[in-house]
Design a protein around this motif. Sequence first.
Motif, mmCIF file in Angstrom:
data_model
loop_
_atom_site.group_PDB
_atom_site.id
_atom_site.type_symbol
_atom_site.label_atom_id
_atom_site.label_comp_id
_atom_site.label_asym_id
_atom_site.label_seq_id
_atom_site.Cartn_x
_atom_site.Cartn_y
_atom_site.Cartn_z
ATOM 1 N N MET A 1 0.630 -1.167 0.125
ATOM 2 C CA MET A 1 0.049 -0.054 -0.102
ATOM 3 C C MET A 1 0.759 1.201 -0.038
ATOM 4 S SD MET A 1 -3.033 -1.041 -0.059
ATOM 5 C CE MET A 1 -4.008 0.229 0.650
ATOM 6 N N ARG A 2 2.192 1.203 -0.439
ATOM 7 C CA ARG A 2 2.979 2.379 -0.466
ATOM 8 C C ARG A 2 3.090 3.058 -1.797
ATOM 9 N NH1 ARG A 2 6.597 -1.817 -0.054
ATOM 10 N NH2 ARG A 2 8.063 -1.956 -1.834
ATOM 11 N N ALA A 3 2.709 2.468 -2.580
ATOM 12 C CA ALA A 3 2.709 3.272 -4.087
ATOM 13 C C ALA A 3 1.445 4.036 -4.364
ATOM 14 C CB ALA A 3 2.761 2.254 -5.402
ATOM 15 N N TYR A 4 1.727 5.009 -5.057
ATOM 16 C CA TYR A 4 0.625 5.985 -5.179
ATOM 17 C C TYR A 4 0.394 6.372 -6.465
ATOM 18 C CZ TYR A 4 -0.489 6.173 -0.417
ATOM 19 O OH TYR A 4 -0.772 5.871 1.038
ATOM 20 N N VAL B 29 -5.978 13.821 -9.481
ATOM 21 C CA VAL B 29 -6.432 12.786 -8.451
ATOM 22 C C VAL B 29 -5.274 11.781 -8.093
ATOM 23 C CG1 VAL B 29 -8.184 10.922 -8.176
ATOM 24 C CG2 VAL B 29 -8.828 12.919 -9.772
ATOM 25 N N THR B 30 -5.141 11.715 -6.832
ATOM 26 C CA THR B 30 -4.295 10.773 -6.206
ATOM 27 C C THR B 30 -4.773 9.613 -5.860
ATOM 28 O OG1 THR B 30 -2.953 12.778 -5.314
ATOM 29 C CG2 THR B 30 -2.474 10.436 -4.446
ATOM 30 N N MET B 31 -4.573 8.341 -6.616
ATOM 31 C CA MET B 31 -5.181 7.307 -6.421
ATOM 32 C C MET B 31 -4.394 6.499 -5.454
ATOM 33 S SD MET B 31 -8.015 7.470 -8.423
ATOM 34 C CE MET B 31 -8.385 5.911 -8.122
ATOM 35 N N PRO B 32 -4.958 5.629 -4.455
ATOM 36 C CA PRO B 32 -4.203 4.957 -3.608
ATOM 37 C C PRO B 32 -3.913 3.577 -4.175
ATOM 38 C CG PRO B 32 -6.419 4.794 -3.081
ATOM 39 C CD PRO B 32 -6.299 5.733 -4.305
ATOM 40 N N SER B 33 -2.539 3.029 -3.814
ATOM 41 C CA SER B 33 -2.575 1.707 -3.928
ATOM 42 C C SER B 33 -3.414 0.547 -3.368
ATOM 43 C CB SER B 33 -1.096 1.324 -3.570
ATOM 44 O OG SER B 33 -0.617 0.215 -3.827
ATOM 45 N N VAL B 34 -3.605 -0.485 -3.983
ATOM 46 C CA VAL B 34 -4.780 -1.338 -3.436
ATOM 47 C C VAL B 34 -4.223 -2.850 -3.598
ATOM 48 C CG1 VAL B 34 -7.085 -2.321 -3.599
ATOM 49 C CG2 VAL B 34 -6.580 0.038 -3.901
ATOM 50 N N ALA B 35 -4.231 -3.614 -2.533
ATOM 51 C CA ALA B 35 -3.635 -4.961 -2.751
ATOM 52 C C ALA B 35 -4.664 -5.830 -1.545
ATOM 53 C CB ALA B 35 -2.382 -5.252 -2.288
ATOM 54 N N ALA B 77 -4.450 -2.318 -7.502
ATOM 55 C CA ALA B 77 -4.179 -0.980 -8.199
ATOM 56 C C ALA B 77 -2.721 -0.589 -7.706
ATOM 57 C CB ALA B 77 -4.952 0.185 -7.946
ATOM 58 N N VAL B 78 -1.831 -0.379 -8.798
ATOM 59 C CA VAL B 78 -0.350 -0.271 -8.327
ATOM 60 C C VAL B 78 0.305 1.222 -9.225
ATOM 61 C CG1 VAL B 78 -0.002 -2.540 -8.678
ATOM 62 C CG2 VAL B 78 0.317 -1.368 -10.689
ATOM 63 N N ALA B 79 1.367 1.742 -8.725
ATOM 64 C CA ALA B 79 1.829 2.746 -9.361
ATOM 65 C C ALA B 79 2.440 2.150 -10.943
ATOM 66 C CB ALA B 79 2.815 3.187 -8.410
ATOM 67 N N ALA B 80 2.567 3.249 -11.689
ATOM 68 C CA ALA B 80 2.964 3.207 -13.227
ATOM 69 C C ALA B 80 4.272 2.616 -13.048
ATOM 70 C CB ALA B 80 3.092 4.446 -13.848
ATOM 71 N N GLY B 81 4.265 1.314 -13.814
ATOM 72 C CA GLY B 81 5.498 0.495 -13.926
ATOM 73 C C GLY B 81 5.523 -0.660 -12.807
ATOM 74 N N ALA B 82 4.787 -0.563 -11.460
ATOM 75 C CA ALA B 82 4.992 -1.567 -10.867
ATOM 76 C C ALA B 82 3.829 -2.854 -11.089
ATOM 77 C CB ALA B 82 4.197 -1.124 -9.431
ATOM 78 N N SER B 83 4.243 -3.735 -10.417
ATOM 79 C CA SER B 83 3.362 -5.185 -10.674
ATOM 80 C C SER B 83 3.580 -5.998 -9.155
ATOM 81 C CB SER B 83 3.922 -6.173 -11.810
ATOM 82 O OG SER B 83 5.048 -6.465 -11.752
ATOM 83 N N ARG B 84 2.530 -6.929 -9.248
ATOM 84 C CA ARG B 84 2.478 -7.918 -8.020
ATOM 85 C C ARG B 84 2.441 -9.290 -8.468
ATOM 86 N NH1 ARG B 84 -1.439 -3.585 -6.032
ATOM 87 N NH2 ARG B 84 -0.065 -2.364 -4.400
ATOM 88 N N SER B 85 2.581 -10.122 -7.453
ATOM 89 C CA SER B 85 2.356 -11.453 -7.764
ATOM 90 C C SER B 85 1.831 -12.274 -6.681
ATOM 91 C CB SER B 85 3.610 -12.321 -8.099
ATOM 92 O OG SER B 85 4.656 -12.101 -6.667
#
Lengths: 148, 181
Positions: A1-4, B29-35, B77-85
Amino acid sequence: MRAYLFILFFLFLSVVCFSQTTSVAITNGSMGATWSIPTLSSTITKAGKNYEHVETSALSHTYLKVTSIAFWNVSVQQTVSSNWDPSLKLFVRRSGDGTGLVTISGGTAFLPVTSGNTLFFQDYLDWVLDVKIFRFSIKSRDYRFCFL
Amino acid sequence: MRYVFTLSLIFNCFSSLAQTVQPIVNVSVTMPSVALIDLLSTGSFNPNLKVVAPTEAGNAVNTFASNSDNWLIFTSAVAAGASRSIKGNITGTLPGGLRLRLDISPYVGSGAFTPGSCFVTSNVYLTTTPTSFIDTIKGAYTGINAGSSGYKLKYSLEVQSYGNIRSGLTAITVQYTIADN
């Protein structure tokens, strides 16, 4: 949750006057002509769900002041300047008739703002030179929760 | 004909005087990261995999039950260029001689993904070490309906070392994690 994600774009209001325009100005008080949403009004709390809410500005968020005579119209378009995901949809509407001797039409229902220049509202009858003040609000809607 | 000419002249006058100005409103708009990750089930969240003993001397225990009741769902939802697994691991100790296999079906449902994301990389054997099986997750939501949204999970047992199999009941826990790459 640290990326925005930070999203920014410009909303152009094109005022076309078929007469000599003295001035056109757009403001929303001390903040200037800006709508910034640093924190969403609602967050997703359940896995698997999409955003289902909308972000809506104050009713009198932005003022448009036109000093002109008749036959002018206001169009709106967006120009993305940084990281605006197409799944975020922006709408605009005129939330009041303003002041001054003017008859305006259109713009009272939310209008999708796109990259194309779209007619927002217009004045076409008055021949009185005066100062007009209009209000409108901006609405953001997330159709799909997909960000690059 | 004279009226038509006069009207045309008026509009030509307007056109020649037309001018366009473009004041600007800045919108940000500042969108939060969601996981977020969760499990759904069409049956039990606690599948019971039972090894069936042979009924005839000399035969192997070669019939194993599987369970496909559970579905994996998530929102990201991630920041530009980021990804998850998404990774899975067990806590506890598997019965001797056996290994726990996890088969992940392709996504079904009416959710949405960043195009080209959320790949099922492989089926895995679950151990105490987290192993990735869905990768390149960017923006996504799977939906929340058990049986019709997400990734169906199938658990099954395989013999790894026949000589180490012992009778008895063993309970383990499978844990799933969504994390930044």
